[in-house]
Design a protein around this motif. Structure first.
Motif, short mmCIF file in Angstrom:
data_model
loop_
_atom_site.label_atom_id
_atom_site.label_comp_id
_atom_site.label_asym_id
_atom_site.label_seq_id
_atom_site.Cartn_x
_atom_site.Cartn_y
_atom_site.Cartn_z
N GLU A 2 -22.25 27.83 43.82
CA GLU A 2 -20.80 27.76 43.70
C GLU A 2 -20.34 26.35 44.10
O GLU A 2 -21.14 25.53 44.58
N ARG A 77 -24.86 22.84 33.61
CA ARG A 77 -24.10 24.04 33.33
C ARG A 77 -22.59 23.82 33.45
O ARG A 77 -21.81 24.56 32.85
N ARG A 78 -22.21 22.81 34.22
CA ARG A 78 -20.79 22.65 34.50
C ARG A 78 -19.99 22.36 33.24
O ARG A 78 -18.85 22.81 33.10
N ALA A 81 -18.90 25.45 31.50
CA ALA A 81 -18.08 26.39 32.25
C ALA A 81 -16.83 26.84 31.48
O ALA A 81 -16.52 28.04 31.46
N PRO A 82 -16.08 25.94 30.81
CA PRO A 82 -14.90 26.41 30.06
C PRO A 82 -15.27 27.43 28.99
O PRO A 82 -14.54 28.40 28.78
N ALA A 84 -17.96 29.39 29.04
CA ALA A 84 -18.40 30.61 29.72
C ALA A 84 -17.22 31.43 30.22
O ALA A 84 -17.29 32.66 30.27
N GLU A 85 -16.13 30.74 30.58
CA GLU A 85 -14.95 31.47 31.05
C GLU A 85 -14.30 32.29 29.94
O GLU A 85 -13.54 33.22 30.21
N ARG A 86 -14.60 31.96 28.69
CA ARG A 86 -14.04 32.71 27.56
C ARG A 86 -14.88 33.95 27.21
O ARG A 86 -14.52 34.70 26.32
N HIS A 88 -15.96 37.48 27.58
CA HIS A 88 -15.42 38.72 28.14
C HIS A 88 -16.12 39.90 27.47
O HIS A 88 -16.36 39.88 26.25
N ALA A 125 -16.07 34.36 21.78
CA ALA A 125 -15.75 33.11 22.48
C ALA A 125 -15.79 31.92 21.53
O ALA A 125 -14.99 30.98 21.65
N THR A 129 -12.76 29.36 20.92
CA THR A 129 -13.00 27.93 21.12
C THR A 129 -12.70 27.15 19.84
O THR A 129 -12.12 26.06 19.88
N ASP A 161 -28.44 32.74 30.43
CA ASP A 161 -27.66 33.74 31.17
C ASP A 161 -27.28 34.94 30.31
O ASP A 161 -27.07 36.03 30.84
#
Length: 649
Positions: A2, A77-78, A81-82, A84-86, A88, A125, A129, A161
């Motif tokens: 984190e 990975r950073r 992240a945007p 990955a946040e999509r 669901h 996603a 995007t 992942d």
């Protein structure tokens, strides 16, 4: 992992290797040492509900590399992240894939459902995007080129992942996305799961042609099968297929085609439904027998690689070997000898002969050698399914434990030629001089069988023999089928080739190359003497035989000659001689008593043979009968002289 502010952190629980976290890269003691010496920076100490946070970049290089070798670069990975946040969870996708059926009600496997749900979630996603990216580029009046390369980079970044089936090139990812948009969730289901929109062999006739090619007994490889099918497809305006498609059809229709492709035995071993059964609850409820090419080499003249055929009788209660026999080949007599050996061993263990309740044996020789009658005379006979090895309990006994016991011998021949564990020919060649001859085989095979009987039974701490004995002793009395020695010889014995005559010297018969004489019991002697009889014997115990004739059957024991000279007498010989003399006297007494009883009867009716002869009124039949009476009287030490009977007292 984190972020604490903008600093990438890893928790102490993730770093430390333990039984709960085998993927950790630092031992607990090393972790504490690094913190104490300031070799890595702890931004937050552990407390209740909050794990310790270690700045990732402060880790020594060796531990960072170890972590990234397993989990990848966390900095990389950073940038995903945007995207990955999509991601669901798509509940409708899960419901659709769970409800999907094919081939008459079959469901998708759980791993396929998870993968297809990830496909749908990622493509959702991608759609979001793309909408944001397209809107931003249009407002900035930028080119739309390179969008799918960017989408592929984002999808690749989260594959670890979220396992998925999405393509790994930009153009195929675009096609997949467009088909998903047009067809919905079914566009993600592979043709192997009955999705007819995805298959190239759609027509029933085309599919029948392909399956017929795959069913060929020559087991055509995928490349040849594809070429053969494409000849058909080219002349019937059908799409051609690749070897990969053929492999998919092989896997999907294996249950249908493997019976013809690989043979009924291979099909049965893999696809025939297994009926799970419990072992017999007591000994002698079920015995199984079969032959085995004993994997031991012996010297036989110039042949240094001679192997025997071994026939084994096994009790399914605890895989205990009751009996065995070996020879050059499996014959009717070899099988009978194995069962005789089993009965002899049962007698050694229990003190008596006991039959079992059910026999499972191979179909070998059931008709030609009349083995069916032999098996049915012993117990309920149930032959196994032809070609199905697992239907015979004994087949499992010829496996790992069997070969582990054989490996103790230098003349071990290895598993069969199709097994994974091959024979070491170099070792066998080096041990040729130490190889036993066929004359040594009986003792060696007996030792091997004894070692199998002494094996521990399934972690019980007891040998198979002890388990068998304990089970026999605990068996209910009504379930034990004890038989007499007479029945044993009648059912298991070997019948002599020729008839023999019972004489006053006994029954003399040649078995093998030896002449043996057997005494007739006193109770049956008068009925048996002078009669033709057949002998049945146990080749391993010739001390007694079963004698069968017209309306008589009895056990005769071997005659032990008495010494002539008193000086040769051994303890017990005098008693035996006295018993023989007493028997001779009893026979004469019986004859005398019989004559007296007959004469007494004739006196009561006022007639005898002499008066009938002198009367001269007899018909031919009566005269013949009277002559027979006279002849019998003559045999009983009476003398006939000039038509009158003179009795000698």
């Amino acid at each position: 992992m984190e972020y604490l502010g903008n600093i990438l952190c890893i928790t102490g629980g993730e770093l430390i290797r333990s039984e709960k976290n085998p993927e950790g890269v630092i031992l607990e003691g090393t972790y504490k040492s690094l913190v104490y010496r300031g070799k890595m920076r702890v931004l937050r100490r552990a407390c209740y509900g909050s794990p310790a946070l270690v700045e990732y970049d402060s880790l020594p290089r060796r531990y960072r590399e170890a972590w990234e070798a397993v989990h990848g670069d966390p900095h990389a990975r950073r940038k995903f992240a945007p995207f990955a946040e999509r991601l669901h969870e798509d509940v409708e996708a899960y419901n659709a894939f769970t409800a999907y059926t094919y081939d008459g009600g079959r469901k998708l496997p759980d791993e396929a459902i998870v993968s297809y749900c990830n496909d749908a979630m990622i493509l959702n996603a991608v759609r979001e995007t793309l909408e944001v990216m397209t809107a931003a580029r249009r407002s900035a009046r930028l080119s739309m080129a390179g969008r799918w390369e960017k989408m592929l980079e984002l999808v690749d970044g989260i594959r670890a992942d979220y396992p998925n089936n999405l393509p790994k090139t930009a153009i195929t990812l675009k096609r997949k996305y467009l088909r998903y948009q047009a067809e919905g969730y079914t566009a993600l289901i592979h043709a192997g799961f009955g999705n007819r929109n995805r298959v190239k062999v759609k027509d029933q006739v085309d599919q029948a042609v392909l399956l017929d090619i795959l069913s060929h007994g020559n087991q055509l490889p995928a490349t040849v099968a594809a070429e053969t099918y494409n000849l058909w497809a080219g002349s019937h305006q059908a799409p051609t297929i690749t070897p990969r498609t053929v492999l998919n059809y092989m896997a999907e229709h294996a249950v249908e085609i493997d019976d013809s492709r690989r043979g009924s035995k291979a099909w049965a071993d893999e696809f025939d439904p297994v009926v799970r059964r419990r072992r017999p609850t007591a000994p002698l409820l079920l015995v199984n027998s079969d032959d085995n090419d004993l994997d031991l080499y012996f010297k036989n003249g110039r042949d240094n690689y001679y192997r025997f055929k071994l026939y084994v009788v096994l009790d399914a209660h605890c895989d205990y070997i009751l009996g065995y026999a070996f020879g050059d080949q499996v014959t009717n007599e070899l099988i009978r000898e194995a069962y005789r050996n089993a009965m002899r061993h049962i007698r050694e263990l229990t003190g008596g002969y006991y039959l079992w309740h059910q026999t499972v044996a191979d179909r070998w020789g059931l008709k030609s050698d009349n083995l069916l009658g032999f098996f049915e005379s012993l117990a309920t006979f149930t032959p196994p399914t032809a070609g199905l090895a697992r239907a015979k309990v004994i087949e499992r006994s010829f496996g790992t434990e069997w070969h582990n016991a054989l490996k103790h011998y230098n003349n071990y021949a290895g598993h069969n030629i199709t097994a994974r564990e091959k024979h070491n020919s170099d070792f066998a060649q080096a041990n040729l001089k130490r190889r036993p001859s066929i004359e040594e085989a009986p003792a060696l095979i007996a030792r091997f069988i004894a070692s199998m009987r002494a094996l521990e039974w399934k972690g019980s701490g007891r040998s198979r023999e002890q388990v068998w004995l304990d089970g026999f002793r605990a068996m209910e009395a009504g379930r034990a089928k004890r038989i007499t020695e007479e029945v044993y010889l009648q059912r298991f014995g070997q019948r002599h080739t020729y008839e023999n005559t019972v004489r006053n010297t006994g029954i003399t018969v040649t078995i093998g190359d030896l002449r043996r004489t057997y005494d007739v019991p006193e109770t049956i002697y008068r009925q048996a003497v002078g009669r033709k009889v057949r002998i049945t014997y146990d080749p391993a115990d010739l001390s007694r035989v079963l004698v069968e004739g017209d309306r008589m059957r009895f056990i005769a024991t071997e005659n032990v000659p008495l010494p002539m000279a008193l000086a040769d007498m051994q303890p017990g010989d005098r008693e035996r001689l006295n018993a023989v003399l007493e028997r001779k006297k009893r026979l004469r007494d019986q004859n005398r008593q019989t004559r007296e009883e007959r004469r007494s009867l004739l006196e009561r009716v006022g007639t005898d043979a002499q008066s009938l002869l002198q009367a001269g009124v007899m018909v031919k039949e009566a005269r013949f009968g009277a002559s027979e009476i006279v002849n019998r009287l003559a045999l009983n030490d009476d003398h006939v002289d000039g038509g009158s009977i003179r009795r000698k007292y």
